[in-house]
Scaffold this active site. Structure first.
Site, PDB file in Angstrom:
ATOM      1  N   GLU A  12     -21.808  -1.224  19.056  1.00 50.98           N
ATOM      2  CA  GLU A  12     -20.289  -1.094  19.787  1.00 50.98           C
ATOM      3  C   GLU A  12     -20.552  -1.141  21.215  1.00 50.98           C
ATOM      4  O   GLU A  12     -21.621  -0.549  21.527  1.00 50.98           O
ATOM      5  CB  GLU A  12     -19.547   0.236  19.209  1.00 50.98           C
ATOM      6  CG  GLU A  12     -19.394   0.027  17.569  1.00 50.98           C
ATOM      7  CD  GLU A  12     -18.529   1.178  17.191  1.00 50.98           C
ATOM      8  OE1 GLU A  12     -18.128   2.206  17.955  1.00 50.98           O
ATOM      9  OE2 GLU A  12     -18.463   1.147  15.903  1.00 50.98           O
ATOM     10  N   HIS A  63     -12.900   0.665  17.291  1.00 57.51           N
ATOM     11  CA  HIS A  63     -13.046   2.130  17.131  1.00 57.51           C
ATOM     12  C   HIS A  63     -11.983   3.048  17.820  1.00 57.51           C
ATOM     13  O   HIS A  63     -12.278   3.872  18.296  1.00 57.51           O
ATOM     14  CB  HIS A  63     -14.356   2.757  17.881  1.00 57.51           C
ATOM     15  CG  HIS A  63     -15.094   3.856  17.147  1.00 57.51           C
ATOM     16  ND1 HIS A  63     -16.310   4.056  16.897  1.00 57.51           N
ATOM     17  CD2 HIS A  63     -14.367   4.857  16.716  1.00 57.51           C
ATOM     18  CE1 HIS A  63     -16.779   5.339  16.451  1.00 57.51           C
ATOM     19  NE2 HIS A  63     -15.486   5.624  16.079  1.00 57.51           N
TER      20      HIS A  63
HETATM   21  P1  NAD Z   1     -16.147  14.728   5.423  1.00 53.09           P
HETATM   22  O1  NAD Z   1     -17.260  15.489   5.394  1.00 53.09           O
HETATM   23  O2  NAD Z   1     -14.901  15.552   5.002  1.00 53.09           O
HETATM   24  O3  NAD Z   1     -16.071  13.693   4.200  1.00 53.09           O
HETATM   25  C1  NAD Z   1     -17.054  12.716   3.816  1.00 53.09           C
HETATM   26  C2  NAD Z   1     -17.129  13.011   2.273  1.00 53.09           C
HETATM   27  O4  NAD Z   1     -18.254  11.713   1.881  1.00 53.09           O
HETATM   28  C3  NAD Z   1     -17.737  14.192   1.699  1.00 53.09           C
HETATM   29  O5  NAD Z   1     -16.782  14.449   0.671  1.00 53.09           O
HETATM   30  C4  NAD Z   1     -19.244  13.706   1.130  1.00 53.09           C
HETATM   31  O6  NAD Z   1     -19.510  14.165  -0.148  1.00 53.09           O
HETATM   32  C5  NAD Z   1     -19.059  12.078   0.835  1.00 53.09           C
HETATM   33  N1  NAD Z   1     -20.110  11.502   0.920  1.00 53.09           N
HETATM   34  C6  NAD Z   1     -21.266  11.630   1.512  1.00 53.09           C
HETATM   35  N2  NAD Z   1     -22.348  10.854   0.909  1.00 53.09           N
HETATM   36  C7  NAD Z   1     -21.700  10.045   0.034  1.00 53.09           C
HETATM   37  C8  NAD Z   1     -22.359   8.556  -0.521  1.00 53.09           C
HETATM   38  N3  NAD Z   1     -23.469   8.236  -0.426  1.00 53.09           N
HETATM   39  N4  NAD Z   1     -21.228   8.092  -1.299  1.00 53.09           N
HETATM   40  C9  NAD Z   1     -20.180   8.674  -1.508  1.00 53.09           C
HETATM   41  N5  NAD Z   1     -19.698   9.736  -0.787  1.00 53.09           N
HETATM   42  C10 NAD Z   1     -20.391  10.325   0.023  1.00 53.09           C
HETATM   43  O7  NAD Z   1     -15.826  13.835   6.636  1.00 53.09           O
HETATM   44  P2  NAD Z   1     -14.461  13.159   7.020  1.00 53.09           P
HETATM   45  O8  NAD Z   1     -13.676  14.098   8.115  1.00 53.09           O
HETATM   46  O9  NAD Z   1     -13.788  12.718   5.800  1.00 53.09           O
HETATM   47  O10 NAD Z   1     -14.861  11.802   7.842  1.00 53.09           O
HETATM   48  C11 NAD Z   1     -15.668  11.021   7.026  1.00 53.09           C
HETATM   49  C12 NAD Z   1     -16.406  10.046   8.297  1.00 53.09           C
HETATM   50  O11 NAD Z   1     -15.391   9.483   9.013  1.00 53.09           O
HETATM   51  C13 NAD Z   1     -17.062  10.620   9.338  1.00 53.09           C
HETATM   52  O12 NAD Z   1     -18.529  11.293   8.886  1.00 53.09           O
HETATM   53  C14 NAD Z   1     -17.083   9.766  10.764  1.00 53.09           C
HETATM   54  O13 NAD Z   1     -18.540   9.089  10.556  1.00 53.09           O
HETATM   55  C15 NAD Z   1     -16.048   8.966  10.206  1.00 53.09           C
HETATM   56  N6  NAD Z   1     -14.989   9.128  11.243  1.00 53.09           N
HETATM   57  C16 NAD Z   1     -14.485   7.845  11.875  1.00 53.09           C
HETATM   58  C17 NAD Z   1     -13.554   7.908  12.791  1.00 53.09           C
HETATM   59  C18 NAD Z   1     -13.224   6.689  13.657  1.00 53.09           C
HETATM   60  O14 NAD Z   1     -12.733   6.805  14.732  1.00 53.09           O
HETATM   61  N7  NAD Z   1     -13.533   5.443  13.340  1.00 53.09           N
HETATM   62  C19 NAD Z   1     -12.969   9.059  13.076  1.00 53.09           C
HETATM   63  C20 NAD Z   1     -13.290  10.253  12.280  1.00 53.09           C
HETATM   64  C21 NAD Z   1     -14.325  10.121  11.413  1.00 53.09           C
END
Ligand code: NAD
Length: 304
Positions: free
Chosen positions: A272, A291
């Site tokens: 990115e 993003h």
């Molecule tokens: P969270 O921690 O609440 O949820 C993540 C979930 O993924 C958890 O329930 C975990 O058990 C699960 N998980 C972990 N490894 C896994 C696997 N191998 N297979 C299936 N499930 C698995 O996090 P969240 O707040 O829901 O955010 C998720 C992700 O979104 C963040 O880690 C971040 O990277 C991404 N995000 C991106 C943006 C963006 O601007 N694009 C913004 C916020 C978050």
């Protein structure tokens, strides 16, 4: 003397105002300076030095590596503005006794709304049909026939804060049948609108739409690779608002070129900003956003 907080990237004013009551804030962006996220980028050196001199750092995508942490003797805490701490070497921070804090849930609704926007845009060909009008190639509207979301199977990979919100909106608002794969949920966990699948393979094979909501880790790096793309139903549509490296982009580009997938909508990339000559900029039925899933005024204010 007030402690110094280094804030390399812009954050909303409520957060800075609160910090300024107790701290000296170094905010290069308020002086019109854009700080590169990567340590080896041109012009990064002065900002790495500012990090080393700080008592605390509050970062968005600014990469914090083991060397930065080792060379910052005054540092007491690293704060991530948002979710997804993969840009911070948490192992190095932990072994140095430094807490890494973040803002879980601050942008969950915003990211879930963006994931739905991408899903809707793919299902109704919003981008190519708009492009056709603007470029004067709109001879036949029938080629932009879409599909309804209602009744379709949505497969969520990761059912945490964001995945659960998507499940609620997709099921309650759009009548989708929601399945989820999340191996870290304990038996009996509340899954709301989603029915849990036992395996990723079963989820991939049954879904009309797939949306990714996992953190980036060694386990999720290239979780969606060539083999798993082949397991997806022909005509499946894939949405990624999590982290770019969760998908093997070369394999995805091939699946889109072959027409095995009906489309992909991506907000995050292995590199990115995505270079304009990247293969994904030329694959069919591909919608790209830079993003911006977490970028709304409300989410930025909450995170700050
Ligand atoms: P969270 O921690 O609440 O949820 C993540 C979930 O993924 C958890 O329930 C975990 O058990 C699960 N998980 C972990 N490894 C896994 C696997 N191998 N297979 C299936 N499930 C698995 O996090 P969240 O707040 O829901 O955010 C998720 C992700 O979104 C963040 O880690 C971040 O990277 C991404 N995000 C991106 C943006 C963006 O601007 N694009 C913004 C916020 C978050």
């Amino acid at each position: 003397m007030k402690p110094t907080v280094f804030i390399p990237e812009p954050i909303a004013s409520p957060g800075v105002e609160l910090l300024r009551m107790y701290c000296h804030c170094r905010t290069p962006w308020e002086e019109g300076v854009t700080v590169p996220a990567e340590p080896d980028a041109a012009g990064a050196a002065p900002h790495r030095a500012a990090f080393r001199d700080a008592d605390a750092a509050l970062v968005r995508l600014f990469e914090v590596g083991a060397e930065d942490i080792r060379n910052a003797p005054r540092l007491k805490v690293i704060a991530k503005h948002g979710v997804g701490v993969d840009n911070i070497d948490c192992e190095a921070a932990t072994s140095g006794g430094l807490p890494v804090v973040f803002t879980p849930g601050s942008n969950g609704r915003t990211v879930a709304e963006h994931a739905m926007a991408l899903m809707l845009a793919l299902s109704r060909q919003i981008y190519p049909s708009s492009h056709a009008i603007r470029s004067g190639t709109m001879e036949d509207r029938n080629r932009f026939q879409g599909v309804e979301l209602a009744g379709k199977k949505l497969g969520l990979i990761g059912l945490g804060r964001i995945g659960s919100r998507v499940a609620g909106i997709a099921s309650g608002g759009f009548g989708m049948k929601v399945r989820a794969y999340d191996p870290f949920l304990r038996p009996g966990s509340t899954t709301g609108a989603a029915v849990l699948e036992d395996s990723l393979e079963a989820l991939l094979a049954g879904a009309d739409f797939i949306s990714l909501h996992v953190p980036l880790s060694d386990e999720t790096h290239h979780l969606i690779d060539q083999e798993r793309l082949k397991l997806m139903k022909p005509g499946c549509r894939l949405v990624n608002t999590s982290r770019g490296p969760v998908i093997d982009e070369a394999a995805l580009a091939e699946a889109l070129r072959d027409g095995r997938l009906a489309g992909a909508a991506l907000d995050v990339f292995e590199e990115e900003p995505l270079p304009a000559d990247h293969p994904l900029c030329r694959t069919p039925n591909t919608l790209l956003t830079p993003h911006i899933s977490g970028l709304t005024d409300s989410a930025l204010e909450r995170a700050s």
